[in-house]
Scaffold this active site. Structure first.
Site, PDB file in Angstrom:
ATOM      1  N   ARG A  40      70.240  36.872  35.134  1.00 55.10           N
ATOM      2  CA  ARG A  40      69.469  37.679  34.107  1.00 55.10           C
ATOM      3  C   ARG A  40      67.889  37.533  34.419  1.00 55.10           C
ATOM      4  O   ARG A  40      67.472  36.568  35.070  1.00 55.10           O
ATOM      5  CB  ARG A  40      69.610  37.236  32.626  1.00 55.10           C
ATOM      6  CG  ARG A  40      70.933  37.514  32.106  1.00 55.10           C
ATOM      7  CD  ARG A  40      70.978  38.877  31.669  1.00 55.10           C
ATOM      8  NE  ARG A  40      72.209  39.411  30.793  1.00 55.10           N
ATOM      9  CZ  ARG A  40      73.515  39.657  31.380  1.00 55.10           C
ATOM     10  NH1 ARG A  40      73.457  39.968  32.897  1.00 55.10           N
ATOM     11  NH2 ARG A  40      74.481  40.078  30.586  1.00 55.10           N
ATOM     12  N   ASP A  63      68.450  42.179  41.266  1.00 53.52           N
ATOM     13  CA  ASP A  63      69.181  43.211  40.537  1.00 53.52           C
ATOM     14  C   ASP A  63      68.744  43.473  38.994  1.00 53.52           C
ATOM     15  O   ASP A  63      68.769  44.431  38.356  1.00 53.52           O
ATOM     16  CB  ASP A  63      70.627  43.077  40.672  1.00 53.52           C
ATOM     17  CG  ASP A  63      71.296  44.237  40.134  1.00 53.52           C
ATOM     18  OD1 ASP A  63      71.008  45.422  40.267  1.00 53.52           O
ATOM     19  OD2 ASP A  63      71.951  43.881  38.966  1.00 53.52           O
ATOM     20  N   GLU A  84      63.307  45.032  31.534  1.00 53.09           N
ATOM     21  CA  GLU A  84      64.214  45.892  31.856  1.00 53.09           C
ATOM     22  C   GLU A  84      64.339  46.618  30.678  1.00 53.09           C
ATOM     23  O   GLU A  84      64.289  46.270  29.444  1.00 53.09           O
ATOM     24  CB  GLU A  84      65.478  45.568  32.027  1.00 53.09           C
ATOM     25  CG  GLU A  84      65.795  44.620  33.459  1.00 53.09           C
ATOM     26  CD  GLU A  84      67.227  44.104  33.497  1.00 53.09           C
ATOM     27  OE1 GLU A  84      68.050  44.576  32.705  1.00 53.09           O
ATOM     28  OE2 GLU A  84      67.352  43.296  34.332  1.00 53.09           O
ATOM     29  N   HIS A 120      69.787  46.884  37.658  1.00 52.81           N
ATOM     30  CA  HIS A 120      70.910  46.067  37.106  1.00 52.81           C
ATOM     31  C   HIS A 120      72.158  46.615  37.167  1.00 52.81           C
ATOM     32  O   HIS A 120      72.751  47.382  36.196  1.00 52.81           O
ATOM     33  CB  HIS A 120      70.514  46.000  35.380  1.00 52.81           C
ATOM     34  CG  HIS A 120      71.167  44.858  34.849  1.00 52.81           C
ATOM     35  ND1 HIS A 120      70.468  44.159  33.931  1.00 52.81           N
ATOM     36  CD2 HIS A 120      72.290  44.402  35.139  1.00 52.81           C
ATOM     37  CE1 HIS A 120      71.586  43.203  33.556  1.00 52.81           C
ATOM     38  NE2 HIS A 120      72.504  43.272  34.120  1.00 52.81           N
ATOM     39  N   ILE A 133      81.340  34.146  39.202  1.00 51.84           N
ATOM     40  CA  ILE A 133      80.658  34.626  40.193  1.00 51.84           C
ATOM     41  C   ILE A 133      79.994  33.835  41.194  1.00 51.84           C
ATOM     42  O   ILE A 133      80.114  34.205  42.243  1.00 51.84           O
ATOM     43  CB  ILE A 133      79.411  35.622  39.719  1.00 51.84           C
ATOM     44  CG1 ILE A 133      80.092  36.517  38.393  1.00 51.84           C
ATOM     45  CG2 ILE A 133      78.540  36.060  40.585  1.00 51.84           C
ATOM     46  CD1 ILE A 133      79.134  37.190  37.663  1.00 51.84           C
ATOM     47  N   LEU A 187      77.355  27.882  39.323  1.00 47.71           N
ATOM     48  CA  LEU A 187      78.808  28.091  39.905  1.00 47.71           C
ATOM     49  C   LEU A 187      79.638  28.227  39.142  1.00 47.71           C
ATOM     50  O   LEU A 187      80.753  27.378  38.941  1.00 47.71           O
ATOM     51  CB  LEU A 187      78.732  26.699  40.766  1.00 47.71           C
ATOM     52  CG  LEU A 187      79.907  26.769  42.095  1.00 47.71           C
ATOM     53  CD1 LEU A 187      79.308  27.739  43.096  1.00 47.71           C
ATOM     54  CD2 LEU A 187      80.467  25.436  42.715  1.00 47.71           C
TER      55      LEU A 187
END
Length: 311
Positions: free
Chosen positions: A231, A255, A260, A278, A154, A151
Site C-alpha cells: 500500500r 505499484d 492514488e 496499482h 505474497i 512475509l
C-alpha cells in the site's frame, strides 16, 4: 428463492459482473457519486457489500445499511473497511486472500528487475538511437540479498522467486514465523541495512503508516533498491523522493503510492523510479479467481456455512 441484494463498490468487467449478477441482485456503484446515490436509494435493502481495501466501507455507510450481514474485500487488503463497527453488529467479514498472490509476486519481481536493470530508461534510449556505450552499466540482479517486509502469502511467493535468482532472503514481520528458515529481523531498519533489495508486501493501515521512511532508506543505502506492492501509505513519499534524488538509495519500483489515483508528483521527474498504477494484483486469471472466491464465500454465508477466508 430471491437473490440477495449486493452493493458493489468497485468496478467489475463484463464477465465478472455477469458472474456476480447471476447470483445476486446487484446495485452497482463503482464511483463516489453512484455510491452516495445507491446507499440513499437502496441502503435499507442491501444484505451484502463487495468492496476492496482501497475503496473500503465506512462506519457511517454501515449505519445506513441496516440489513447488511456480509461484507467482502475482493482482494487481500481490507484496511479501509470499518472492521470493528461491522464486528459489533455481527456482520461476517471476509477477503480474497490467496487469489492473486502469484500475480502480485510476479509483478514485484518485474518491478525489481526493471529498477535494477534500468529497463524503462533503456527502452527509451534504444527507441532514440542511443547505443549501450553511452549508458552506464547496471548491476546484476542475481546473487544479492532480499529483505521482505511482510512475509505472508505474497511475501513467501516473492521469496520463492528470489531463490530462482540465487538471492538470499530475510524478512520482518510483527513476529517470526515458525514455518520457515529465512532469517528474521525484528527491526525494519536492520533488515534494510542487511538487504540489497527491500520488497514491501505488508498490509496497509495505521499500524504500517510510513513504516519505510528516511531512517529505513538510509539503512538500505546507495546501492539498495526498494519495491512496494503493498500500500502506498507504507512508504513516506517525501522521504523516498529525497532519497532517490540524492542517491541515498539507487532506485525504486512502485505499484502503489500515496494519493492514488493521482500520480506521485514528487517522483515523476526522477529517472531512477519505475511506476505502475496499482496493477500488481490484476490479470484475467487473478480477477477471475478473486470473483469466483468471493462468490464461493458469499454462497457459503447465505447457506449458513462458514466462509473460507474470514477477516
Amino acid at each position: 428463492m430471491n437473490k440477495p441484494s449486493l452493493l458493489v463498490l468497485i468496478p467489475l468487467k463484463d464477465d465478472s459482473y455477469a458472474h456476480v449478477a447471476a447470483r445476486f441482485e446487484v446495485v452497482y456503484a463503482p464511483t463516489p457519486a453512484e455510491r452516495i446515490a445507491a446507499i440513499e436509494s437502496h441502503g435499507a435493502a442491501i444484505r451484502a457489500v463487495l468492496t476492496n481495501g482501497t475503496t473500503g466501507l465506512t462506519a457511517a455507510e454501515l449505519d445506513r445499511l441496516p440489513e447488511v450481514e456480509f461484507v467482502s474485500a475482493l482482494g487481500a487488503g481490507y484496511e479501509n473497511i470499518a472492521i470493528e463497527p461491522a464486528r459489533s453488529r455481527g456482520i461476517v467479514l471476509c477477503n480474497g486472500a490467496g487469489t492473486n498472490d502469484d500475480c502480485v509476486a510476479d509483478h514485484a519481481f518485474a518491478l525489481l528487475l526493471a529498477a535494477v536493470r534500468d529497463i524503462a530508461y533503456r527502452d527509451h534510449a534504444a527507441r532514440n538511437g542511443v547505443w549501450r556505450d553511452q549508458l552506464p552499466m547496471c548491476p546484476t540482479v542475481s546473487g544479492k540479498r532480499l529483505g521482505v517486509v511482510g512475509l505472508g502469502h505474497i511475501g513467501m511467493k516473492v521469496a520463492r522467486r528470489a531463490a530462482g535468482f540465487d538471492i538470499e532472503t530475510a524478512y520482518h514481520n510483527r513476529k517470526p514465523r515458525t514455518d520457515t528458515t529465512f532469517r528474521y529481523f525484528d527491526s525494519v531498519v536492520e533488515l534494510a541495512r542487511w538487504s540489497d533489495y527491500l520488497i514491501i508486501a505488508t498490509p496497509g493501515g495505521q499500524a504500517t503508516h510510513h513504516m519505510v521512511g528516511r531512517t529505513v532508506l538510509e539503512a538500505l543505502g546507495p546501492r539498495g533498491f526498494l519495491v512496494n506492492v503493498a500500500r502506498g501509505s507504507v512508504v513516506d513519499t517525501a522521504a523516498l523522493a529525497d532519497a532517490l534524488a540524492n542517491g541515498t538509495i539507487a532506485g525504486a519500483g512502485l505499484d502503489v503510492y500515496e494519493g492514488e489515483p493521482e500520480p506521485p508528483q514528487a517522483l515523476l521527474p526522477l529517472r531512477n523510479v519505475v511506476l505502475t498504477p496499482h496493477v500488481a494484483g490484476t490479470s484475467p486469471e487473478s480477477i477471475a479467481a478473486s470473483v469466483s472466491h468471493f462468490i464461493d464465500n458469499a454462497m457459503r454465508h447465505f447457506a449458513g456455512e462458514a466462509v473460507l477466508t474470514p477477516i
